[in-house]
Design a protein around this motif. Structure first.
Motif, PDB file in Angstrom:
ATOM      1  N   GLN A   1       0.055   5.143  -0.409  1.00  0.00           N
ATOM      2  CA  GLN A   1      -0.854   5.223   0.727  1.00  0.00           C
ATOM      3  C   GLN A   1      -0.082   5.005   2.020  1.00  0.00           C
ATOM      4  O   GLN A   1       0.702   4.070   2.134  1.00  0.00           O
ATOM      5  CB  GLN A   1      -1.953   4.162   0.605  1.00  0.00           C
ATOM      6  CG  GLN A   1      -2.869   4.388  -0.577  1.00  0.00           C
ATOM      7  CD  GLN A   1      -3.896   3.279  -0.715  1.00  0.00           C
ATOM      8  OE1 GLN A   1      -4.166   2.828  -1.806  1.00  0.00           O
ATOM      9  NE2 GLN A   1      -4.461   2.846   0.396  1.00  0.00           N
TER      10      GLN A   1
ATOM     11  N   ALA B   1      -7.035  -1.775  -1.985  1.00  0.00           N
ATOM     12  CA  ALA B   1      -6.265  -0.553  -1.750  1.00  0.00           C
ATOM     13  C   ALA B   1      -7.176   0.670  -1.751  1.00  0.00           C
ATOM     14  O   ALA B   1      -7.042   1.561  -0.908  1.00  0.00           O
ATOM     15  CB  ALA B   1      -5.177  -0.409  -2.812  1.00  0.00           C
TER      16      ALA B   1
ATOM     17  N   LEU C   1       0.831  -1.205   0.000  1.00  0.00           N
ATOM     18  CA  LEU C   1       0.000   0.000   0.000  1.00  0.00           C
ATOM     19  C   LEU C   1       0.866   1.256   0.000  1.00  0.00           C
ATOM     20  O   LEU C   1       0.557   2.237  -0.685  1.00  0.00           O
ATOM     21  CB  LEU C   1      -0.934  -0.005   1.214  1.00  0.00           C
ATOM     22  CG  LEU C   1      -2.058  -1.053   1.199  1.00  0.00           C
ATOM     23  CD1 LEU C   1      -2.814  -1.044   2.523  1.00  0.00           C
ATOM     24  CD2 LEU C   1      -3.021  -0.811   0.041  1.00  0.00           C
TER      25      LEU C   1
ATOM     26  N   THR D   1      -0.121   3.652   5.334  1.00  0.00           N
ATOM     27  CA  THR D   1      -0.931   2.685   6.072  1.00  0.00           C
ATOM     28  C   THR D   1      -0.067   1.950   7.074  1.00  0.00           C
ATOM     29  O   THR D   1       0.977   1.411   6.721  1.00  0.00           O
ATOM     30  CB  THR D   1      -1.565   1.658   5.109  1.00  0.00           C
ATOM     31  OG1 THR D   1      -2.310   2.356   4.116  1.00  0.00           O
ATOM     32  CG2 THR D   1      -2.487   0.717   5.856  1.00  0.00           C
TER      33      THR D   1
END
Length: 201
Positions: free
Chosen positions: A54, A171, A49, A56
């Motif tokens: 992203q 995702a 991710l 995360t």
């Protein structure tokens, strides 16, 4: 001491004896292996991710189910589990409306072939599907043959199960959007296979 208390003491003592026999038999504690493997797989998901831009952490993935399929019995050693290389096998999303069908087994008959399982006077009628100890079984969208289920000879036994999906959808569901920061993501399951096992196929 009344009968209930005596029974409770007996049950506790039997439990202690059983646990002692279990430990003395040398049965490995695989819980630590499962925990280590889950942490590694969630880290692998988080890294993927992050590679997609992203941010995360493992905390945001705590509701994700992960399944790891080992290729041999060597998983008992936690060092083996942590040193393995894992390949993403499938991504599944829970769909509360997905149908779970019960279908007849290899004999092609509801319940036991040739028996009036529910004793309603009719042998092998549809209402006998799922009779105890018969070869009837359930099919979900993850099973082969699901698309060929014939409603005339099967029935829906439940709604709500995991369905096939992909990592892109996973995702997107875990992306943090400013207008939906408090949104709870869907329930997801991600499966992995041992890389060595995958390469040997």
């Amino acid at each position: 001491m009344n009968r209930g208390n005596v029974l409770m003491v007996v049950v506790v003592l039997l439990g202690c004896v059983w646990r002692g026999l279990w430990l003395s038999a040398g049965v490995t504690d695989s819980t630590s292996v499962a925990d280590a493997t889950r942490t590694k797989l969630l880290s692998q998901i988080a890294d993927e991710l992050k590679a997609r831009g992203q941010v995360t952490g493992l905390q945001s993935l705590h509701r994700v189910q992960v399944l790891a399929y080992f290729d041999d019995a060597g998983f008992a050693d936690s060092t083996v589990a942590s040193s393995r290389s894992w390949k993403l096998d499938s991504v599944q999303r829970f769909d509360p409306d997905a149908e779970v069908w019960i279908v007849s087994g290899a004999d092609g008959k509801p319940g036991w072939d040739g028996w009036d399982d529910n004793q309603n006077g009719t042998v092998d009628d549809l209402s006998e599907l799922g009779a105890a100890w018969s070869d009837d079984h359930c099919l979900t969208p993850l099973d082969s043959g699901y698309e060929q289920v014939d409603p005339a000879y099967s029935r829906i036994i439940n709604r709500g199960t995991f369905v096939p999906s992909d990592f892109e959808s996973f995702a997107a569901d875990h992306a943090i959007k400013t207008d939906e920061s408090d949104r709870r993501p869907n329930s997801w399951r991600v499966t992995f296979v041992d890389q060595a096992a995958a390469d040997s196929l």
